[in-house]
Design an enzyme around this catalytic site. Structure first.
Site, PDB file in Angstrom:
ATOM      1  CB  CYS A  94      -1.091   0.189   0.835  1.00 49.22           C
ATOM      2  SG  CYS A  94      -1.894   1.520   1.474  1.00 49.22           S
ATOM      3  CE1 TYR A  96      -3.016   7.741   1.873  1.00 48.27           C
ATOM      4  CE2 TYR A  96      -3.239   8.557  -0.744  1.00 48.27           C
ATOM      5  CZ  TYR A  96      -3.819   9.299   0.677  1.00 48.27           C
ATOM      6  OH  TYR A  96      -4.522   9.948   1.394  1.00 48.27           O
ATOM      7  CB  CYS A  97      -0.513   3.246   3.886  1.00 47.07           C
ATOM      8  SG  CYS A  97      -2.599   3.154   4.103  1.00 47.07           S
ATOM      9  CB  VAL A  98       4.495   2.925   2.393  1.00 46.95           C
ATOM     10  CG1 VAL A  98       6.029   2.848   2.246  1.00 46.95           C
ATOM     11  CG2 VAL A  98       3.345   1.645   2.624  1.00 46.95           C
ATOM     12  CG  HIS A 101       1.656   5.871   8.375  1.00 43.57           C
ATOM     13  ND1 HIS A 101       1.089   6.870   9.214  1.00 43.57           N
ATOM     14  CD2 HIS A 101       0.003   5.995   7.639  1.00 43.57           C
ATOM     15  CE1 HIS A 101      -0.973   6.897   8.974  1.00 43.57           C
ATOM     16  NE2 HIS A 101      -1.085   6.111   8.493  1.00 43.57           N
TER      17      HIS A 101
END
Length: 346
Positions: A94, A96-98, A101
């Site tokens: 993922c 986007y989330c990497v 965060h």
């Protein structure tokens, strides 16, 4: 700084696929309450949260899990929990989330995070995780740390699936100039903190949803009443929202979990044909989308969504189905994570 970030994120909200996000100025009731809390306590209305807005209960459930596991100060530092969020997102492919965060992690004080924690987060829920731990896995969470770490694992296995389905690979709007992406991402990460000074008080989001028992398999959360309560309320709300899902679809997802080792099926979609074989014709589109969300959200195509909408046309139903499938998967993973007792501090 916050006005710039919020302007960028408003552009990102327009990139949500398949559903129309409720605009902040039009939010009412539970949606408005979650929007206000997230902007006050997370600093921004993030697209991974806002994409749930067509289904208010799913929106509130996502906020409860995110707040009480990742954002609230507890036994585990925010840097450690952001590392878990990043590595779970990496394991789920993922980006986007990497990006998000990892950027937040770069704004936090280092906390001596080792490779053992990273490996534990990446393999959480896989059948071989216990073997790795038994073979000298260097990271062992204590009973007091497990609720926050395991809760973060469950939360991000859920969020990753929803983000992969509904958002693009980058949190930056498509037209953002390449030289500005890095600075804007860092500015966004710096803005992702409470507006008011001081730590967040545990449990203050819980009143958004009614009390409910902890799902089976997540007993490790009981050492933190707030995490356990958030997971119980969130799971029950999402289950109630999806009460209309046809029983053959519910049973098919349940049966697929029985032989699942926790890994993704790969790039091809050949597995899907067998997974829906024998179902009533009218239930196949719903089952396909639920199974894709659970096991391979990156494989969802526009025609899968269109086929589902031929029977269930609303944005609310689309979010309720995918939220249900994603959270059932995340809870199943949470029931398998290695939580050895008596380990040392992170």
């Amino acid at each position: 700084m916050r006005p710039l970030v919020r302007a960028v994120l408003r552009g990102s909200l327009r990139q949500v696929r398949y559903v129309d996000v409720v605009a902040p100025r039009r939010a009412r009731g539970l949606v408005a309450r979650v929007y206000r809390e997230s902007q006050d306590e997370f600093g921004v209305l993030a697209p991974p949260l806002a994409l749930h807005s067509p289904a208010a209960a799913s929106l509130a459930a996502t906020w409860l899990m995110l707040r009480e596991t990742l954002l609230v100060d507890g036994r585990v530092s925010r840097a450690v929990k952001e590392t878990v969020a990043t590595e779970v997102s990496r394991a789920n492919d993922c980006p986007y989330c990497v990006h998000v965060h990892q950027a937040v992690l770069g704004t936090l004080p280092p906390d001596g995070i080792g490779s053992g924690l990273i490996e534990w987060a990446r393999t959480a829920g896989r059948r071989d995780q216990g073997d790795a731990a038994g073979g000298g896995h260097p990271f062992l969470p204590t009973d007091e740390e497990v609720p926050e770490l395991g809760g973060t694992v469950v939360t991000f296995h859920y969020i990753n699936r929803m983000v992969s389905l509904f958002l693009a690979e980058s949190p930056m709007p498509a037209r953002t100039p390449t030289p500005l992406r890095g600075p804007i991402m860092r500015t966004t990460a710096l803005a992702m903190r409470p507006v008011a000074p001081g730590p967040l008080t545990p449990g203050e989001s819980l009143a958004l949803l009614p009390p409910a028992p902890l799902p089976p398999g997540l007993e490790w959360a009981r050492n933190s009443p707030f995490v356990a309560d958030a997971l119980g309320r969130a799971f029950a709300a999402v289950e109630q929202g999806a009460h209309w899902v046809p029983e053959p679809v519910v049973e098919r997802l349940r049966s697929r979990f029985d032989g699942w080792d926790g890994t993704a099926p790969g790039l091809g979609r050949g597995w899907l044909q067998g997974a829906v074989a024998g179902l009533p014709t009218e239930d196949v589109p719903t089952a396909r989308l639920a199974l894709l969300t659970a096991f391979a959200p990156y494989q969802v195509l526009p025609e899968d969504v269109e086929a589902f909408r031929s029977r269930f046309p609303t944005d609310r139903e689309l979010i309720e189905l995918t939220s249900w499938a994603a959270l059932r998967t995340a809870v199943r993973i949470g029931g398998r994570i290695t939580v050895p007792r008596g380990g040392g501090p992170v």
